[in-house]
Each structure stands twice: as structure tokens, then as C-alpha cells.
Design an enzyme around this catalytic site. Sequence first.
Site, PDB file in Angstrom:
ATOM      1  CB  CYS A   1      -0.918  -0.005   1.220  1.00  0.00           C
ATOM      2  SG  CYS A   1      -0.016  -0.143   2.779  1.00  0.00           S
TER       3      CYS A   1
ATOM      4  CB  CYS B   1     -38.858   1.902 -16.368  1.00  0.00           C
ATOM      5  SG  CYS B   1     -39.473   3.366 -15.499  1.00  0.00           S
TER       6      CYS B   1
ATOM      7  CG  HIS C   1     -40.021   0.837 -12.020  1.00  0.00           C
ATOM      8  ND1 HIS C   1     -39.023   1.171 -12.904  1.00  0.00           N
ATOM      9  CD2 HIS C   1     -40.100  -0.528 -12.040  1.00  0.00           C
ATOM     10  CE1 HIS C   1     -38.511   0.069 -13.428  1.00  0.00           C
ATOM     11  NE2 HIS C   1     -39.158  -0.970 -12.923  1.00  0.00           N
TER      12      HIS C   1
END
EC number: 3.4.19.12
Length: 449
Positions: free
Chosen positions: A27, A97, A400
Site C-alpha cells: 500500500c 422504464c 416505475h
Amino acid sequence: MSNCRGSGLNRQWNIPQGVPDWRGYRCDDFVVNDTKLGLVQKVREHLQNLENSAFTADRHRKRKLLENSSLNSKLLKVNGSTTAICATGLRNLGNTCFMNAILQSLSNIEQFCCYFKELPAVELRNGKTAGRRTYHTRSQGDNNVSLVEEFRKTLCALWQGSQTAFSPESLFYVVWKIMPNFRGYQQQDAHEFMRYLLDHLHLELQGGFNGVSCSPILQENSTLSASNKCCINGASTVVTAIFGGILQNEVNCLICGTESRKFDPFLDLSLDIPSQFRNKRSKNQENGPVCSLRDCLRSFTDLEELDETELYMCHKCKKKQKSTKKFWIQKLPKVLCLHLKRFHWTAYLRNKVDTYVEFPLRGLDMKCYLLEPENSGPENCLYDLAAVVVHHGSGVGSGHYTAYATHEGRWFHFNDSTVTLTEEDTVVKAKAYILFYAERQARAGPDKL
């Protein structure tokens, strides 16, 4: 032995001797000078190789799991044997949608879908005309885009069964080009989109009737004779041949009794939910009878007295008078599209009527709404449900859309990229927004478009 920390790991590694103050090289917490033999670099390379091999193995494992889950999701056990589910989902491109639900519904209108799938692909040419179709020109203009072509490609992709989800990016791009109202990624009204889509398909297909070319499907079918066409804005196309019907609008002056009749073509009927049912939110609610689709149809066709804001201009009285209005269906379409008006404007908001409306899966009889029912056979007035669009949520600008549709005797639920098999009991409990009913086919002989 030393611990490497970083990236949430707590592993122990064997560190070669002679490495000064080694810590955290995976690291890079801090860096120290390497030894003369390059031991620190060797450790780095060793850790990197371990990480790469672990990442590759994990990616391979995830890919195998995804492939297996995709395969399993496309399989269904029927009568003890496993068969493939050919249905394909549509990826949501950002509040799309509303478009996906309409496309999935139309893809399950068999005659309509087959017409587009059997159209030829774009003819390849050289020069300025490369990639353009030969049978439509009206709506292309300078944009050089084809709604018909992208719609055809999308329908072809939906039932190939080769993928779990298809991305309708090209179609959405064309929608943005030719339908400015639907640009952006905000939620839209599925019914409004359906009307725009059908209207633009109809206009674009009309180019084929301007002396260029006409699809053999429309040419070969005798049922599209001149007497049976429902023409909207010019020549008939597959849009009007499938969805087109004719209304007769009767208006009677209450003062002199003068009757006025007008014939109006339609692609769908928008039905009010009667006011007495508007507080009925669920099928199991015990406050009075359940609203049915017949209640909505009856409200649409019943005799209605027009209010003061809708006074009729009587040609005999030479002024606006009180009057009554009544609708009759003069011609039924092959596919009857019924839109339930769930969204209503108030002073400041567009509210949703969340009332459950009971609708039949089979045998919707439209004979009693016809102008001349005696001229129609019993089978010609019966309709079976083909698809349902459902709006979930509280407002037109939010929520939706999903769709239910039947294909080869099985019901599917289309929720963007997810397609699942469902039962009829689930379908009939849905709070329908748009219903697509297909004319029941006569038993004797094959039906033609």
C-alpha cells in the site's frame, strides 16, 4: 515475520532477511531505500504476482457464476423437461422504464411484431445514400435516422434468446432525435410515449406508399382492402391496420333536437375511472363493489350531458346550446388498446388515481359498444389480453413502469433487464395503466393481417 497493512488486508508474508524496516509495500505507506541485492523490489514483484493471480482467479470465478446464473435464469422446467426462456430484458438507460414497458408490450403483439421483424434490413449502398432504407423517407430529413429500422432491430433482439438483456441505446438516440419531448433522463408517461411512437412509425412507414416500395406483408393480405382500412393522416400502414378503429361521435342539441354525427379514427381509447370508485385502492378493500373494466367502458360510451363549458354550436339554432354526447364504436381494431386515465391535474399537481380496476384475461366482449352489432360475428367482438403496462408509484413524474405479457401460452413479467415467468393470478391483481387486447382468432382457417 511482519504484517502488511493497507487496502483492508491483514495477511502475513515471509520477508527475506536483510530487508531494512520493511512495512506496507503493497500500500506504499512509506518508502525505504532498497538493498544492494534488490530484495525490496523482489518482495514488491512477489506481492504483485500474488495479487494479480488472486484477482484473475476471482474474476474467472465471478464470470463462471454469472454465466451459470444467466443460463439458469433462461431455463424452465415444463412437464419434467427443461426448456429455454427466449425472452430478453431491456436495460434501463436512465429512467427509461416507460419506454421498456411499451417496447416489451408491443413485442408481444404477434401480428404487429412479426411485420417489423420480417422487414428487410437497411440496404447497403455507396455514397450519400449508404445505409438508408428504400421504403420510407418522410421523417428522415437531414437527421438521417430511421425509427422503423431501430424499432425493427430491437424487436428482433428481444426474442432471440441469446442474451439476458439488450440495450436499446440506438433506438433511444433516434427517439431523442425525432421526439424532443422525450429528451433527457427524467421519468415520462408511458402512454404518451406509446402514442408518439406509433404516430411516428405510422408517418415513417407511409413513405412506402409514395411510389417507392411497399412491404409484401401488406400487399398480400386481402383483409386490408380499402373498405377495411382505418386511415389516420393519409394511407394505411401496419400501425392503423392493427391498432386502428373508428368511433362515431353523436351530439344532440337539447333545444331543437338537431343531431350531429362525426367519425373519428383512433389508435387507443382513454377511459376515465368512474368517480364513485376513485377511493377504492385495492381489490380486497371492503368498501363497496370493485371497479371493473366494463364500468370504465360503460362510462366512456354512456350518454353524457355536456356542461356549461362545453356548449355545442348548433347550426340550426345558430348559437351554442346545451347538448348531449354519446360515443359508439363503428369499427373495432385487431388489437384494442385501452388506456386507464390514472393521472389527473389539480390546481397545482398531477395526481394519480390508484384505484384497482378488475379486467378479464380472456373473453372481453365488445359487442354491446358497437354501433351496428348485428353486422359483426360473435368471434369478432371477443378479445383476449395480450399485455399490460403497470405504473408503480404515486405520480407521473416518478415511480416505475413494468409490463406483463403472454407469449406462447405463458405469462412473463418484464421489469427492465429482468424477465421472470409469472402466474395469471399475479397478472389479474395488477393495477393496470394500459391494456392490450388482441382480437380472438376464428377457429376456421388461419387469420390474416
